[in-house]
Design an enzyme around this catalytic site. Structure first.
Site, short mmCIF file in Angstrom:
data_model
loop_
_atom_site.label_atom_id
_atom_site.label_comp_id
_atom_site.label_asym_id
_atom_site.label_seq_id
_atom_site.Cartn_x
_atom_site.Cartn_y
_atom_site.Cartn_z
N HIS A 98 0.83 -1.21 0.00
CA HIS A 98 0.00 0.00 0.00
C HIS A 98 0.86 1.25 0.00
O HIS A 98 1.78 1.38 0.81
CB HIS A 98 -0.89 0.04 1.26
CG HIS A 98 -1.96 -0.99 1.27
ND1 HIS A 98 -2.65 -1.38 0.16
CD2 HIS A 98 -2.46 -1.73 2.28
CE1 HIS A 98 -3.52 -2.31 0.47
NE2 HIS A 98 -3.43 -2.55 1.76
N TYR B 34 -9.54 4.64 7.42
CA TYR B 34 -9.78 4.97 8.83
C TYR B 34 -10.91 5.99 8.87
O TYR B 34 -10.78 7.07 8.29
CB TYR B 34 -8.53 5.57 9.46
CG TYR B 34 -7.37 4.60 9.63
CD1 TYR B 34 -6.49 4.34 8.57
CD2 TYR B 34 -7.17 3.94 10.83
CE1 TYR B 34 -5.44 3.46 8.72
CE2 TYR B 34 -6.11 3.05 10.99
CZ TYR B 34 -5.25 2.81 9.93
OH TYR B 34 -4.21 1.92 10.09
N PRO C 286 -4.66 -0.83 18.49
CA PRO C 286 -4.32 -1.22 17.11
C PRO C 286 -4.51 -0.12 16.07
O PRO C 286 -4.16 -0.30 14.92
CB PRO C 286 -5.22 -2.41 16.83
CG PRO C 286 -6.28 -2.36 17.86
CD PRO C 286 -5.74 -1.63 19.03
N LYS D 139 0.64 -0.82 14.98
CA LYS D 139 2.01 -0.86 15.51
C LYS D 139 2.34 -2.12 16.32
O LYS D 139 3.52 -2.43 16.49
CB LYS D 139 2.24 0.36 16.40
CG LYS D 139 2.29 1.68 15.63
CD LYS D 139 3.52 1.78 14.77
CE LYS D 139 3.39 2.88 13.72
NZ LYS D 139 3.68 2.39 12.39
N TYR E 205 3.39 6.31 10.36
CA TYR E 205 2.60 5.14 9.95
C TYR E 205 3.51 4.07 9.30
O TYR E 205 3.35 2.89 9.56
CB TYR E 205 1.49 5.54 8.97
CG TYR E 205 0.46 4.45 8.78
CD1 TYR E 205 0.52 3.59 7.69
CD2 TYR E 205 -0.56 4.27 9.71
CE1 TYR E 205 -0.42 2.57 7.52
CE2 TYR E 205 -1.50 3.26 9.56
CZ TYR E 205 -1.42 2.41 8.46
OH TYR E 205 -2.35 1.40 8.31
P1 FAS Z 1 1.51 -12.80 21.42
O1 FAS Z 1 0.52 -12.50 22.51
O2 FAS Z 1 1.05 -12.83 20.01
O3 FAS Z 1 2.18 -14.23 21.70
C1 FAS Z 1 2.55 -14.61 23.01
C2 FAS Z 1 2.56 -16.13 23.04
O4 FAS Z 1 3.00 -16.55 24.34
C3 FAS Z 1 1.18 -16.73 22.82
O5 FAS Z 1 1.24 -17.73 21.83
C4 FAS Z 1 0.81 -17.29 24.18
O6 FAS Z 1 0.03 -18.46 24.09
C5 FAS Z 1 2.17 -17.59 24.79
N1 FAS Z 1 2.17 -17.61 26.26
C6 FAS Z 1 1.51 -16.78 27.10
N2 FAS Z 1 1.77 -17.13 28.38
C7 FAS Z 1 2.62 -18.21 28.34
C8 FAS Z 1 3.23 -19.02 29.32
N3 FAS Z 1 3.01 -18.79 30.61
N4 FAS Z 1 4.02 -20.03 28.92
C9 FAS Z 1 4.25 -20.26 27.60
N5 FAS Z 1 3.69 -19.53 26.60
C10 FAS Z 1 2.87 -18.52 26.99
N6 FAS Z 1 -1.60 -5.47 16.34
C11 FAS Z 1 -1.70 -4.77 15.19
O7 FAS Z 1 -0.69 -4.22 14.70
N7 FAS Z 1 -2.93 -4.65 14.54
C12 FAS Z 1 -4.06 -5.26 15.03
O8 FAS Z 1 -5.15 -5.16 14.46
C13 FAS Z 1 -3.98 -6.00 16.23
N8 FAS Z 1 -5.09 -6.64 16.74
C14 FAS Z 1 -4.98 -7.32 17.93
C15 FAS Z 1 -6.10 -7.98 18.50
C16 FAS Z 1 -5.99 -8.67 19.72
C17 FAS Z 1 -7.20 -9.36 20.32
C18 FAS Z 1 -4.76 -8.70 20.40
C19 FAS Z 1 -4.63 -9.41 21.73
C20 FAS Z 1 -3.65 -8.07 19.84
C21 FAS Z 1 -3.75 -7.39 18.59
N9 FAS Z 1 -2.65 -6.77 18.01
C22 FAS Z 1 -2.72 -6.08 16.86
C23 FAS Z 1 -1.38 -6.85 18.61
C24 FAS Z 1 -0.79 -8.20 18.25
O9 FAS Z 1 -0.69 -8.34 16.86
C25 FAS Z 1 0.52 -8.27 18.98
O10 FAS Z 1 1.29 -7.09 18.81
C26 FAS Z 1 1.33 -9.47 18.58
O11 FAS Z 1 0.54 -10.62 18.74
C27 FAS Z 1 2.57 -9.48 19.47
O12 FAS Z 1 3.17 -10.71 19.31
P2 FAS Z 1 3.88 -11.43 20.58
O13 FAS Z 1 4.73 -10.44 21.28
O14 FAS Z 1 4.48 -12.67 20.03
O15 FAS Z 1 2.69 -11.76 21.61
C1 PHB Z 2 -5.78 -5.04 10.16
O1 PHB Z 2 -5.71 -5.25 8.93
O2 PHB Z 2 -6.09 -5.93 10.97
C2 PHB Z 2 -5.45 -3.66 10.69
C3 PHB Z 2 -5.10 -2.66 9.79
C4 PHB Z 2 -4.78 -1.39 10.29
C5 PHB Z 2 -4.84 -1.17 11.66
C6 PHB Z 2 -5.19 -2.19 12.55
C7 PHB Z 2 -5.51 -3.44 12.05
O3 PHB Z 2 -4.54 0.07 12.15
#
Ligand code: FAS
Ligand code: PHB
Length: 395
Positions: free
Chosen positions: A72, A202, A294, A298, A386
């Site tokens: 994009h 957005y 989100p 980031k 961004y």
């Molecule tokens: P993660 O949380 O992805 O991974 C951590 C891992 O550790 C998991 O697999 C978990 O099972 C494991 N774990 C936890 N406790 C443990 C333990 N005690 N023992 C062993 N393993 C354990 N970011 C965006 O940029 N855009 C978005 O739209 C967006 N939407 C999101 C929606 C939700 C619901 C959430 C929760 C996050 C969202 N995020 C988004 C942020 C997300 O993408 C995170 O930044 C990303 O998953 C970070 O990755 P990790 O640091 O690996 O953490």
């Molecule tokens: C997504 O594609 O999930 C998405 C895109 C932009 C955002 C957050 C989530 O700012």
């Protein structure tokens, strides 16, 4: 069992760190409490900064994002019933973002790890970290009814916001900063063509925020701001599509292709940072150390930049026998984290309708949005944040 680096968590942070350490010849074991399918089933991020794409290539897993990612050059802001493009490519001297789902990133990393032969323990329970403030840290966990101990030289806490690593640090040794937002995001995944295949939309509306994104040319990702008291079962597909349309400009709403949701969930929004990110021989990376709303796309990208810094530091320690990288990790990572926290907080404050908002607040948001899209200086500020600030950005 023994390894050089014990990685807790097989999300993007843990898997990416494991891939980079394995490539450098540094032994590492990942311990994950869920199954691979559960990890892949979490539908989350979708937008990758160029530095994240580059790191996937460096880790040897860039083929998926290169072949299927959607590049994009623009984002678009919708307010007062009109769409306004921001040409991030032109405003940043050619930088772009790529739409490629976190699920696909995780799948690519899992496949690479499987092929590398580096050990990953899934469905581990009672994971605990010990003696990380000594020269002989270790991790204990249960698997298939057996208790195990993993001796290591370092522990990487990549276990997300609800993980065990940060929770294991005594309260006096860690400082936490938090802002919880009074709303959430209801997200829907649908096998429908994206309404805007070349730009993330957005929308700021008097009914609340909305976002139009995608995972491919045949799979779309949409969000609407909702009260935190809402439950997913309160939202039928029909209600979701109608509410999304009501927050978009008329032309975009008329072109929206609706269809059955294949995933529907409500995510809370918070800003959170834990300082420092190093505790003796244990380091935090990704959501284990910080959370962003989100809005600025980031979260996953910050996790990748932590992993870039931590992997370099550990490689420097093991290969060049230098402590400089691990000693400087926390300060360097936090400098970049806070700038992304600021941008995510600012864009969230600008685009969402807060419960205490009044007419004045809506007018101020619309005035700032109008200024943003008409001022090259203001648009450049949005664009450079961004696409991701450079790693060497002034600390
Ligand atoms: P993660 O949380 O992805 O991974 C951590 C891992 O550790 C998991 O697999 C978990 O099972 C494991 N774990 C936890 N406790 C443990 C333990 N005690 N023992 C062993 N393993 C354990 N970011 C965006 O940029 N855009 C978005 O739209 C967006 N939407 C999101 C929606 C939700 C619901 C959430 C929760 C996050 C969202 N995020 C988004 C942020 C997300 O993408 C995170 O930044 C990303 O998953 C970070 O990755 P990790 O640091 O690996 O953490
Ligand atoms: C997504 O594609 O999930 C998405 C895109 C932009 C955002 C957050 C989530 O700012």
């Amino acid at each position: 069992m023994k390894t050089q680096v014990a990685i807790i968590g097989a999300g993007p942070s843990g898997l990416l760190l494991g891939a980079l350490l394995t490539k450098a010849g540094i032994a590492n074991t990942i311990i994950e409490r869920q199954t691979p399918d559960y990890v892949l089933g979490r539908i989350r991020a979708g937008i990758l900064e160029q530095t994240t794409v580059d790191l996937l290539h460096e880790a040897g897993v860039g083929h998926g994002v290169s072949n299927e990612g959607l590049v994009h050059h623009h984002i678009e802001l919708i307010f007062k019933g009109e769409r306004h493009p921001i040409d991030v490519h032109a405003l940043t001297g050619g930088k772009v973002v790529t739409a490629y789902g976190q699920t696909e990133v995780t799948r690519d990393l899992m496949a690479a790890r499987e092929a590398s032969g580096s050990p990953t323990v899934y469905a581990a329970s009672n994971v605990a970290v010990h003696d990380y403030d000594s020269a002989t840290p270790r991790v204990t966990y249960d698997k298939d009814g057996q208790s195990h101990t993993l001796d290591c030289e370092f522990i990487a806490g990549c276990d997300g916001f609800h993980g065990v690593c940060r929770a294991s640090v005594p309260q006096g040794a860690i400082k936490e900063f938090e802002r919880v937002y009074p709303f959430g995001w209801l997200g829907v995944l649908s096998d429908t063509p994206p309404v805007s295949p070349h730009a993330i939309l957005y929308a700021n509306s008097e009914r609340g925020f909305a976002l139009c994104s995608m995972r491919s040319m045949t799979r779309s990702r949409y969000y609407v701001q909702c009260p935190m008291t809402d439950k997913v079962e309160d939202w039928s597909d029909e209600r979701f599509w109608n509410e999304l349309k009501s927050r978009l400009d008329t032309d975009t709403a008329s072109r929206l292709v609706t269809g059955p949701s294949i995933e529907k969930s409500i995510a809370p929004l918070r800003s959170f940072v834990a300082e420092p990110m190093r505790f003796g021989r244990m380091f935090l990376a990704g959501d284990a150390a910080h959370i962003v709303p989100p809005t600025g796309a980031k979260g996953l990208n910050l996790a990748a930049s932590d992993v870039k810094m931590l992997s370099s530091a550990l490689i420097e320690f093991f290969v060049e026998k230098s402590q400089a990288g691990i000693d400087g990790y926390s300060e360097r990572a936090l400098s970049r984290i806070w700038k992304a926290e600021r941008f995510s907080w600012w864009l969230t404050s600008l685009m969402h309708r807060f419960p205490d908002a009044d007419g004045f607040g809506q007018k101020i948001q619309e005035a700032e949005l109008e200024y943003l899209v008409r001022s090259r200086a203001a648009s450049t500020t949005v664009a450079e944040n961004y696409v991701g600030l450079p790693f060497d950005f002034a600390a």
